[in-house]
Design an enzyme around this catalytic site. Structure first.
Site, short mmCIF file in Angstrom:
data_model
loop_
_atom_site.label_atom_id
_atom_site.label_comp_id
_atom_site.label_asym_id
_atom_site.label_seq_id
_atom_site.Cartn_x
_atom_site.Cartn_y
_atom_site.Cartn_z
N ASP A 1 0.78 -1.25 0.00
CA ASP A 1 0.00 0.00 0.00
C ASP A 1 0.81 1.29 0.00
OD1 ASP A 1 0.98 -0.05 2.63
OD2 ASP A 1 -0.94 -0.68 3.47
N HIS B 1 6.66 -7.56 -1.65
CA HIS B 1 5.52 -8.01 -2.45
C HIS B 1 5.08 -6.98 -3.47
CE1 HIS B 1 4.32 -11.26 0.73
NE2 HIS B 1 5.46 -11.50 0.14
N ASN C 1 3.99 -7.83 17.94
CA ASN C 1 2.86 -8.42 17.23
C ASN C 1 1.74 -8.73 18.23
OD1 ASN C 1 2.00 -9.26 14.57
ND2 ASN C 1 1.99 -11.36 15.34
#
Length: 199
Positions: free
Chosen positions: A48, A65, A164
């Site tokens: 993004d 990616h 996380n």
């Protein structure tokens, strides 16, 4: 066939490529870390470009990616901004072809089964081997080859810090594990990590 591609192109206009997403406090904490001169590289599986939108130096961001904000021709490798292709669709071209060779355009994201860009993987491996602290943020550390960068950094002598919300397969290897939402805890972690170089 062409109908599926046309539907896919048109859905891109109304969904992800046109959605407004915003950088959050986690993105801004990494920009702060960079501003302190303590960020060697920012490895991301996100497509993004929110790190760049938050202010991260694009030269430090390694997009494993790819990005949804660009297109590439499958035939000749020409590239351009996704907005350009979407503007052609809005102007009536149902399936824009490459203007250089007539080939098929796709987003510069990595498709299922497609190999990652070797240059991006090389940069990520180099950063992992050379950092003092490897900060793994908001990742399950389950998608390879990216999941291998954390243990590579650890084997190369780096401290491993995992931030996380959920457990990861490398929590036992980590020097520190911080549970919680990235926007809540990353600004605190960035302020507490004593290091000169991070990845």
């Amino acid at each position: 066939g062409s109908g599926i591609r046309t539907a896919s192109v048109h859905s891109g206009i109304t969904t992800s490529a046109n959605r407004t997403a915003y950088a959050n406090a986690g993105h801004r904490a990494l920009v702060e870390l960079e501003g302190q001169g303590r960020l060697r590289a920012l490895l991301t599986q996100n497509i993004d470009e929110l790190h760049q939108r938050a202010g991260s130096d694009p030269d430090l961001v390694v997009e494993l990616h790819g990005s949804m904000h660009g297109w590439v021709c499958w035939s000749c490798g020409a590239q351009g901004p996704m907005q350009e292709a979407l503007d052609r669709v809005r102007a009536g071209d149902p399936d824009p072809a490459c203007t250089a060779c007539g080939g098929i355009l796709k987003s510069t994201t990595i498709s299922f089964g497609q190999a990652l860009d070797p240059a991006a993987v090389d940069r990520a491996e180099e950063a992992s081997r050379e950092c003092d602290v490897f900060l793994a943020v908001g990742t399950t550390l389950a998608v390879h080859p990216a999941a291998g960068f954390a243990p590579l950094a650890k084997r190369s002598g780096a401290a491993l810090v995992i931030v996380n919300a959920e457990p990861t397969p490398f929590d036992g290897l980590a020097d520190a594990v911080v549970r919680g939402g990235i926007s809540d805890v990353l600004p605190v972690v960035v302020g507490a990590v004593p290091s000169d170089r991070m990845a």
